[in-house]
Scaffold this active site. Structure first.
Site, PDB file in Angstrom:
ATOM      1  CG  PHE A  11     -30.198  20.606  29.598  1.00 38.33           C
ATOM      2  CD1 PHE A  11     -31.204  20.519  30.565  1.00 38.33           C
ATOM      3  CD2 PHE A  11     -31.230  20.916  28.465  1.00 38.33           C
ATOM      4  CE1 PHE A  11     -32.243  20.424  30.766  1.00 38.33           C
ATOM      5  CE2 PHE A  11     -32.563  21.055  28.686  1.00 38.33           C
ATOM      6  CZ  PHE A  11     -33.149  20.694  29.694  1.00 38.33           C
ATOM      7  N   GLY A  36     -20.815  22.730  28.455  1.00 35.26           N
ATOM      8  CA  GLY A  36     -21.013  22.032  29.642  1.00 35.26           C
ATOM      9  C   GLY A  36     -20.639  22.400  31.137  1.00 35.26           C
ATOM     10  CE1 TYR A 141     -27.864  21.789  16.871  1.00 37.05           C
ATOM     11  CE2 TYR A 141     -30.312  22.534  16.111  1.00 37.05           C
ATOM     12  CZ  TYR A 141     -29.313  21.610  16.769  1.00 37.05           C
ATOM     13  OH  TYR A 141     -29.701  20.696  17.981  1.00 37.05           O
ATOM     14  CE  LYS A 145     -28.082  17.986  16.731  1.00 39.24           C
ATOM     15  NZ  LYS A 145     -27.148  16.857  17.665  1.00 39.24           N
TER      16      LYS A 145
END
Length: 309
Positions: A11, A36, A141, A145
């Site tokens: 995206f 993707g 998640y 990060k």
């Protein structure tokens, strides 16, 4: 200049590549096509060097990143819910993969601008959120990060130029289910004349930032004299999930009410970015407002199709 974009068929990556190509840069895209889509690059595929490969493959990175001026690192697994059941894979891709990029940057001397996330803050202690506020990730998640940020700080001390951009909720054409997926889901339901489904009571607030504005933040960060920092990339404005659903339903001219379901684990309740630092050091600020964009997108079928399909 010569750049590489990991997650280039995704995206945000695909929008970034289009911008760089239009500016006359030489671009290599690296993507394993897990999430993707090559179709995202259909307008530029004949003008880029596309490598189908994985950021966990250190040899592939060394072979294809030698000689680049900078790497925009967008590749990641990005589903909060999926991260609970695939913790090891999320660590391998998001953390080990990012360290592979940083190791290669240290070897070859290129600058890295990479996708961090507002999720590192968890449920914030105050609003708006500033970059030095406490970090308290509430899902796997988000933890990956935050682990990436620790790696970035470590490699910065070793001379790597690396900037982390903490994206808030990114929206726009070609958006995936992972990035601001609620917009895509609500639009699909409304287009079919069905009621949007809200997880929880809908009072959750979100800071939605347009993908084109995110692209500009990336490029300004890369071209800046800043060697190492973390920046919020949001709008400093918010909309509740209830307001978002009502806006979309209203623009479709429907007389239906959203359906509420149970809340999702790991879902942050409130986000709102303080973007003072990005304005000051990168000369960046957002240009597109979510409400205006939605109204225009819904009124233009072609544009709407590029978001939903």
């Amino acid at each position: 200049m010569k750049f590489a974009v990991t997650g280039g068929a995704g995206f945000i990556g695909s929008h970034l590549i289009k911008y760089l190509i239009d500016e006359g840069h030489n671009v290599t895209a690296i993507d394993n096509l897990n999430t993707g889509k090559l179709n995202n690059l259909s307008k530029v595929i004949d003008r880029i060097n596309f490598i189908r490969g994985d950021i966990r493959d250190t040899k592939l990175l060394q072979e294809n990143l030698r000689g680049v001026d900078g790497v925009f690192h967008e590749a990641a697994l990005a589903s909060v819910q999926e991260s609970f059941t695939k913790i090891q894979e999320y660590n391998e891709v998001n953390v080990q993969g990012t360290e592979n990029i940083l190791k290669t940057a240290k070897e070859y001397g290129f600058k890295v601008v990479y996708a961090s996330s507002s999720s590192v803050y968890g449920n914030p202690t105050k609003i708006p959120i500033q970059e030095d506020d406490p970090k308290n990730p509430i899902n796997p998640y988000a933890q990956t990060k935050l682990d990436d940020e620790k790696l970035a700080a470590k490699y910065a001390k070793e001379g790597v130029r690396v900037i982390g951009l903490r994206y808030f909720n990114v929206f726009g054409e070609r958006q995936s289910q992972q990035y601001a997926g609620v917009i895509k889901k609500f639009l699909k339901k409304a287009r079919n004349g069905e009621a949007p489904i809200i997880n929880g009571d809908g009072t959750q607030t979100r800071d939605f930032v347009y993908v084109g504005d995110v692209v500009r933040a990336n490029v300004l960060a890369m071209m800046s004299n800043v060697d190492h920092a973390f920046f919020n990339v949001g709008t400093a404005t918010t909309i509740t999930v209830n307001e978002l659903a009502d806006l979309i339903v209203g623009e479709f001219g429907l007389d239906i009410k959203p359906v509420h379901g149970p809340g999702l684990p790991g879902d942050v309740h409130t986000t709102k970015a303080d973007i003072t630092l990005a304005k000051k050091l990168l000369n960046w600020e957002p240009r597109v407002e979510i409400r205006d964009w939605l109204k225009q997108a819904i009124s233009e079928k072609g544009n709407l199709d590029s978001i939903i399909d």
